[in-house]
Write a protein that holds these residues in place. Structure first.
Motif, PDB file in Angstrom:
ATOM      1  N   THR A 124     -19.298  11.950  30.017  1.00  0.00           N
ATOM      2  CA  THR A 124     -19.520  10.508  29.999  1.00  0.00           C
ATOM      3  C   THR A 124     -20.345  10.106  28.774  1.00  0.00           C
ATOM      4  O   THR A 124     -20.923  10.954  28.093  1.00  0.00           O
ATOM      5  CB  THR A 124     -20.258  10.060  31.263  1.00  0.00           C
ATOM      6  N   PHE A 125     -20.416   8.813  28.536  1.00  0.00           N
ATOM      7  CA  PHE A 125     -21.180   8.307  27.387  1.00  0.00           C
ATOM      8  C   PHE A 125     -22.637   8.766  27.452  1.00  0.00           C
ATOM      9  O   PHE A 125     -23.191   9.257  26.455  1.00  0.00           O
ATOM     10  CB  PHE A 125     -21.106   6.779  27.357  1.00  0.00           C
ATOM     11  N   LEU A 126     -23.274   8.628  28.606  1.00  0.00           N
ATOM     12  CA  LEU A 126     -24.677   9.011  28.719  1.00  0.00           C
ATOM     13  C   LEU A 126     -24.851  10.528  28.680  1.00  0.00           C
ATOM     14  O   LEU A 126     -25.857  11.028  28.162  1.00  0.00           O
ATOM     15  CB  LEU A 126     -25.292   8.433  29.991  1.00  0.00           C
ATOM     16  N   TRP A 127     -23.880  11.271  29.210  1.00  0.00           N
ATOM     17  CA  TRP A 127     -23.981  12.736  29.147  1.00  0.00           C
ATOM     18  C   TRP A 127     -23.984  13.189  27.689  1.00  0.00           C
ATOM     19  O   TRP A 127     -24.823  13.998  27.283  1.00  0.00           O
ATOM     20  CB  TRP A 127     -22.809  13.383  29.883  1.00  0.00           C
ATOM     21  N   VAL A 128     -23.063  12.663  26.906  1.00  0.00           N
ATOM     22  CA  VAL A 128     -22.953  13.130  25.523  1.00  0.00           C
ATOM     23  C   VAL A 128     -24.066  12.573  24.642  1.00  0.00           C
ATOM     24  O   VAL A 128     -24.598  13.280  23.775  1.00  0.00           O
ATOM     25  CB  VAL A 128     -21.555  12.811  24.948  1.00  0.00           C
ATOM     26  N   THR A 129     -24.496  11.331  24.866  1.00  0.00           N
ATOM     27  CA  THR A 129     -25.573  10.782  24.034  1.00  0.00           C
ATOM     28  C   THR A 129     -26.896  11.486  24.305  1.00  0.00           C
ATOM     29  O   THR A 129     -27.698  11.692  23.377  1.00  0.00           O
ATOM     30  CB  THR A 129     -25.745   9.265  24.245  1.00  0.00           C
ATOM     31  N   ASP A 130     -27.144  11.853  25.560  1.00  0.00           N
ATOM     32  CA  ASP A 130     -28.366  12.603  25.866  1.00  0.00           C
ATOM     33  C   ASP A 130     -28.427  13.895  25.062  1.00  0.00           C
ATOM     34  O   ASP A 130     -29.464  14.240  24.486  1.00  0.00           O
ATOM     35  CB  ASP A 130     -28.416  12.943  27.361  1.00  0.00           C
ATOM     36  N   MET A 211     -32.842  11.453  27.945  1.00  0.00           N
ATOM     37  CA  MET A 211     -33.121  12.000  26.618  1.00  0.00           C
ATOM     38  C   MET A 211     -32.802  10.994  25.518  1.00  0.00           C
ATOM     39  O   MET A 211     -33.491  10.938  24.492  1.00  0.00           O
ATOM     40  CB  MET A 211     -32.351  13.307  26.409  1.00  0.00           C
ATOM     41  N   LEU A 212     -31.776  10.183  25.733  1.00  0.00           N
ATOM     42  CA  LEU A 212     -31.478   9.113  24.785  1.00  0.00           C
ATOM     43  C   LEU A 212     -32.644   8.137  24.725  1.00  0.00           C
ATOM     44  O   LEU A 212     -33.066   7.706  23.641  1.00  0.00           O
ATOM     45  CB  LEU A 212     -30.196   8.380  25.205  1.00  0.00           C
ATOM     46  N   GLY A 213     -33.191   7.795  25.891  1.00  0.00           N
ATOM     47  CA  GLY A 213     -34.331   6.881  25.937  1.00  0.00           C
ATOM     48  C   GLY A 213     -35.552   7.442  25.241  1.00  0.00           C
ATOM     49  O   GLY A 213     -36.213   6.756  24.457  1.00  0.00           O
ATOM     50  N   ILE A 214     -35.857   8.713  25.513  1.00  0.00           N
ATOM     51  CA  ILE A 214     -37.009   9.362  24.870  1.00  0.00           C
ATOM     52  C   ILE A 214     -36.821   9.390  23.361  1.00  0.00           C
ATOM     53  O   ILE A 214     -37.751   9.120  22.588  1.00  0.00           O
ATOM     54  CB  ILE A 214     -37.194  10.794  25.423  1.00  0.00           C
ATOM     55  N   PHE A 215     -35.607   9.726  22.925  1.00  0.00           N
ATOM     56  CA  PHE A 215     -35.315   9.782  21.495  1.00  0.00           C
ATOM     57  C   PHE A 215     -35.553   8.431  20.823  1.00  0.00           C
ATOM     58  O   PHE A 215     -36.244   8.346  19.800  1.00  0.00           O
ATOM     59  CB  PHE A 215     -33.857  10.213  21.296  1.00  0.00           C
ATOM     60  N   LEU A 216     -34.992   7.369  21.388  1.00  0.00           N
ATOM     61  CA  LEU A 216     -35.118   6.044  20.776  1.00  0.00           C
ATOM     62  C   LEU A 216     -36.573   5.579  20.736  1.00  0.00           C
ATOM     63  O   LEU A 216     -37.032   5.030  19.727  1.00  0.00           O
ATOM     64  CB  LEU A 216     -34.266   5.035  21.546  1.00  0.00           C
ATOM     65  N   LEU A 255     -34.414  -0.745  23.718  1.00  0.00           N
ATOM     66  CA  LEU A 255     -33.216  -0.120  24.280  1.00  0.00           C
ATOM     67  C   LEU A 255     -33.564   1.248  24.868  1.00  0.00           C
ATOM     68  O   LEU A 255     -33.064   1.620  25.935  1.00  0.00           O
ATOM     69  CB  LEU A 255     -32.156   0.030  23.190  1.00  0.00           C
ATOM     70  N   GLY A 256     -34.443   1.974  24.184  1.00  0.00           N
ATOM     71  CA  GLY A 256     -34.871   3.275  24.693  1.00  0.00           C
ATOM     72  C   GLY A 256     -35.609   3.149  26.013  1.00  0.00           C
ATOM     73  O   GLY A 256     -35.398   3.957  26.933  1.00  0.00           O
ATOM     74  N   ILE A 257     -36.480   2.149  26.122  1.00  0.00           N
ATOM     75  CA  ILE A 257     -37.207   1.923  27.374  1.00  0.00           C
ATOM     76  C   ILE A 257     -36.220   1.608  28.500  1.00  0.00           C
ATOM     77  O   ILE A 257     -36.352   2.108  29.627  1.00  0.00           O
ATOM     78  CB  ILE A 257     -38.224   0.780  27.206  1.00  0.00           C
ATOM     79  N   TYR A 258     -35.203   0.790  28.185  1.00  0.00           N
ATOM     80  CA  TYR A 258     -34.183   0.448  29.184  1.00  0.00           C
ATOM     81  C   TYR A 258     -33.479   1.704  29.694  1.00  0.00           C
ATOM     82  O   TYR A 258     -33.346   1.907  30.912  1.00  0.00           O
ATOM     83  CB  TYR A 258     -33.171  -0.525  28.577  1.00  0.00           C
TER      84      TYR A 258
END
Length: 281
Positions: A124-130, A211-216, A255-258
């Protein structure tokens, strides 16, 4: 105590005729190549088709370069994009904006996740972006170190003992300055190891989007503050209360916080027993 660092590194490794190999290009390529080795490890551990990493690499390279190029001209030189749009895809490829790369990568990964092969294997989008967040942090470390080798994106004058004097930069006075490129490179490297540890602990149970959120939050939150230590990239920024990098970092952090808050409100993914899949090389 250091007595300042006289930075006079040749940005060119070697050249043959008109063809040259530069540190920036080498480090840019290494970021992708090493990153894909990390992704191959992730795919193996989470039982995803290893052959998909080839497609993922293509999506990442194209979306990163196009996003970064378009972002540079859109944010810093809009008149060039308006009157000479082909400049984006024609050499020399000078000018890459990390915020544009972010938009390009997110769009590219959304398209990747929409493939039939990705949907069938639950990429999924979130799986791969993480998971891509891990390798993008590593690529960011390589790219910022490449900026250091190019003596570009220099810091403001300072008297700290670890200051650099950029002898090959003819845009600003050759006085001690913050090695802002090194600050960002090291920060990205620390984040890379942190995200890798986080994934290694949870793997398929990683909250989607965490992980996407932490990164951003980390990358662009630090970018906001590092901008106070850097010279502005274009003259019109001198008249702004915040420069372009800071302005664009604010929505990235939000966006990362979201994504981070949302990830802990979603059900934790549970791995279920399944037939082993054949891993393709």
């Amino acid at each position: 105590m250091l007595q300042y660092v006289i930075w006079e590194v040749n940005p060119e490794i070697f050249h043959i005729g008109s063809f040259s190999v530069r540190w920036y290009g080498l480090l840019f390529a290494l970021g992708f190549l090493i990153g894909m080795q990390v992704m191959s490890h992730v795919f193996k551990k989470e039982n995803k088709p290893l052959a998909d990493t080839d497609s993922l690499l293509i999506y990442m390279v194209v979306s990163t370069i196009l996003g970064a190029r378009i972002g540079h001209f859109l944010f810093y030189e809009p008149e060039v994009l308006l009157h000479h749009p082909l400049t984006v895809i024609t050499p020399p490829f000078a000018g890459l904006a990390s915020h544009g790369a972010l938009v390009g990568i997110l769009l590219g990964l959304w398209l990747y996740s929409r493939r039939k092969e990705s949907r069938l294997t639950n990429q999924t989008f979130l799986w791969v972006t993480d998971r891509i967040a891990i390798v993008v942090a590593l690529a960011g470390a390589c790219i910022r170190f490449g900026n250091l080798m190019n003596s570009e994106i220099v810091g403001r004058p300072t008297n700290v003992p670890w200051a650099f004097v950029f002898m090959n930069n003819n845009e600003y006075a050759k006085i001690p300055r913050h090695p802002a490129q090194l600050y960002e490179s090291l920060s990205c490297l620390v984040l890379f190891f942190g995200l890798l540890w986080f994934w290694n602990r949870y793997k398929e149970r990683t909250p989607r989007g965490s992980m996407l959120g932490i990164f951003l939050i980390c990358i662009f939150g630090l970018r906001f503050f590092y901008e106070y230590l850097k010279e502005n990239q274009v003259p019109f920024e001198d008249s702004l209360p915040l420069n372009v990098g800071q302005i664009l970092s604010i929505p990235a952090v939000l966006l990362g916080i979201y994504f981070l808050v949302r990830s802990y409100r979603l059900p934790v993914p549970v791995s279920t027993p399944e037939e082993p899949k054949t891993v393709q090389s």
